[in-house]
Design an enzyme around this catalytic site. Structure first.
Site, mmCIF file in Angstrom:
data_model
loop_
_atom_site.group_PDB
_atom_site.id
_atom_site.type_symbol
_atom_site.label_atom_id
_atom_site.label_comp_id
_atom_site.label_asym_id
_atom_site.label_seq_id
_atom_site.Cartn_x
_atom_site.Cartn_y
_atom_site.Cartn_z
ATOM 1 N N ASP A 282 70.369 -1.534 15.822
ATOM 2 C CA ASP A 282 69.453 -0.406 15.712
ATOM 3 C C ASP A 282 69.847 0.503 14.564
ATOM 4 O O ASP A 282 70.801 1.262 14.667
ATOM 5 C CB ASP A 282 69.439 0.387 17.013
ATOM 6 C CG ASP A 282 68.407 1.484 17.011
ATOM 7 O OD1 ASP A 282 67.648 1.583 16.018
ATOM 8 O OD2 ASP A 282 68.346 2.249 17.966
ATOM 9 N N ASP B 283 63.044 0.441 8.869
ATOM 10 C CA ASP B 283 63.502 0.352 10.260
ATOM 11 C C ASP B 283 63.348 -1.061 10.778
ATOM 12 O O ASP B 283 62.243 -1.599 10.784
ATOM 13 C CB ASP B 283 62.692 1.331 11.109
ATOM 14 C CG ASP B 283 63.094 1.316 12.572
ATOM 15 O OD1 ASP B 283 64.270 1.036 12.850
ATOM 16 O OD2 ASP B 283 62.240 1.579 13.426
#
Length: 494
Positions: free
Chosen positions: A176, A374
């Site tokens: 992440d 992302d």
């Protein structure tokens, strides 16, 4: 029921990584007007992921001793981890591809909401510890009374095999780049959510060490408390997932490429949520507690295989930038240090620039706007004006494709059931100074069912924040040069 907590609610998020860049000239991409979408191959892969049995793969069959690409003269240690898509590790319970896609899109919307909330809190100076306390106060003994997750879906889309402790035990961890705190489920925790590996037992590690309440690591947490001299943490995600436990330091091992001692991470005794069998999470954001920051990485890179692929690639630290990388500026916000902002300036479709409002992707002095890269977000989100312009340019040049009604957040879809392949307008991302990245057709026209419906895989957002998602990144090595503030994109380096 509300999750046990340290009295406060903390929202968390997910994203992707960075790399050392040797001095090199970014390639100037020649504008290509059309490219080929292999319809048959995309549909075959979509069908395969529904029947694929992850048990046919051995956990260490993809372990690599060295990064796939090494282009650095630096003396720092180089670490490499295998990187897998969720579909290659956990068998889906969906029996048709459309329901699988809809569940992915629902998760994706929750993630985007989590990222935008995280940004809004930072812009408005709201710390997670300032939020309203939860109605039920956690008791000390409850830290060893975990809750079983009733959810079989997961938020993480990509995983790496990581060693924790000494001697090292191997675990699948969610990657992440949109968050900073590393954590793993820990015993005593007999009823935590189900994970594929045995739960980590701290008593079996010689390097496990609780963090003191007076330590800099404990004071860096957004939500923490002190009990019996030990630092306790809580992280809660926007989708309702959370982890609560002790904050500790441990040894983290990167396959056969080395290990780092004293990495601060959460030892979660009470965890619930959407983690699909992963043992925990590696925070790769830009904050001080992220793995990237703690190991003092000068760069890191990853290549995301197709979400419907059963293959793997690597997550590399301190390795180097492929010589053919398209280089863009890496920018940081003064308001939030987690996100990796990139200097996107515009698009072209079919070789023609898309007319978008000037400065639509700029970040202003207050921290609003900008574009982040992302790996946890699937579908690229663009400010509505920019999205409409991009979509309209594509639709105008794709008039030969039979259109059909939209699906979920996609408003532009085509019925390609009678085609085995089609020529489509090329979509390119522009980063200024003539640098551009041509996307493969499968990175912006994706199947949403098994019968041949393909949709234009971008979406509008009312937020000031735009996000380059993992569908557009698939098959491209994304390298973050933290030392020199650059991002590199290199196709076909998986």
């Amino acid at each position: 029921m509300p999750p046990p907590s340290l009295n406060f609610l903390l929202f968390f998020s997910f994203s992707c990584f960075t790399f050392i860049f040797a001095p090199t000239l970014a390639r100037l991409s020649p504008q290509t007007t059309t490219t080929t979408l292999d319809v048959s191959s995309s549909l075959e892969q979509a069908q395969h992921i529904l029947s694929f049995d992850p048990l046919s793969l051995k956990p260490f069959s993809h372990a690599l001793n060295q990064p796939l690409f090494f282009n650095s003269s630096s003396s720092v240690s180089v670490f490499s981890l295998s990187l897998h898509s969720r579909g290659s590790l956990y068998k889906t319970h969906h029996t048709d591809y459309k329901s699988l896609v809809l569940s992915r899109l629902e998760r994706d919307s929750a993630r985007v909401d989590s990222l935008t909330n995280k940004l809004l809190f930072s812009l408005n100076g709201v710390r997670k510890s300032d939020l309203k306390p939860l109605p039920n106060e956690i008791q000390p003994e409850e830290l060893s009374t975990p809750i079983i997750s009733g959810t079989s879906q997961g938020s993480g889309e990509y995983f790496s095999r990581v060693g924790i402790g000494n001697p090292a035990k191997q675990f699948y961890m969610v990657l992440d780049t949109g968050s900073d705190i590393n954590w793993i489920q820990c015993e005593p925790c007999t009823d935590c959510y189900q994970q594929s590996d045995p739960i980590f037992n701290p008593s079996g590690s010689s390097t496990y060490s609780p963090v003191s309440c007076s330590s800099s690591q404990c004071s860096s947490l957004e939500v923490s408390t002190c009990r019996s001299g030990k630092c306790l943490y809580q992280v809660s995600y926007g989708d309702g997932s959370y982890t609560v436990g002790e904050f500790v330091t441990e040894t983290v091992s990167f396959g056969n490429s080395g290990n780092i001692n004293g990495v601060a991470l959460g030892c979660g005794h009470d965890n619930e949520g959407l983690f699909v069998g992963a043992a925990g999470l590696l925070g790769l954001g830009g904050g001080p507690l992220s793995l990237t920051s703690q190991i003092k990485a000068t760069s890191f890179s990853y290549c995301l295989v197709d979400r419907d692929s059963t293959g793997s690639s690597t997550l590399d630290f301190n390795s180097g930038l492929p010589a053919d990388s398209v280089i863009a500026p890496l920018m940081r916000s003064r308001k939030i240090d987690t996100f990796y902002y990139v200097g996107l300036t515009g698009f072209s479709v079919g070789g023609a620039p898309v007319n978008i409002p000037p400065g639509v992707f700029d970040m202003n002095d207050s921290g609003e706007g900008g574009v982040i890269v992302d790996c946890g977000t699937a579908i690229t989100r663009l400010q509505t004006q920019a999205y409409n312009a991009l979509r309209d340019a594509f639709v105008k040049l794709a008039q030969g494709l039979p259109s059909t009604r939209g699906v979920a957040l996609f408003d532009t879809c085509y019925d390609l059931s009678s085609r085995s392949s089609v020529r489509v307008p090329t979509v390119s991302l522009h980063f200024g100074e003539g640098k551009s990245l041509d996307l493969p057709a499968k990175n912006y026209l994706i199947p949403v069912d098994s019968s041949g419906t393909f949709c234009f895989a971008f979406a509008p957002t009312s937020s000031s924040l735009s996000i380059i998602g993992n569908v557009q990144q698939q098959g491209t090595r994304v390298s973050f040069d933290l030392a020199n503030n650059r991002v590199g994109f290199s196709p076909h380096k998986c």
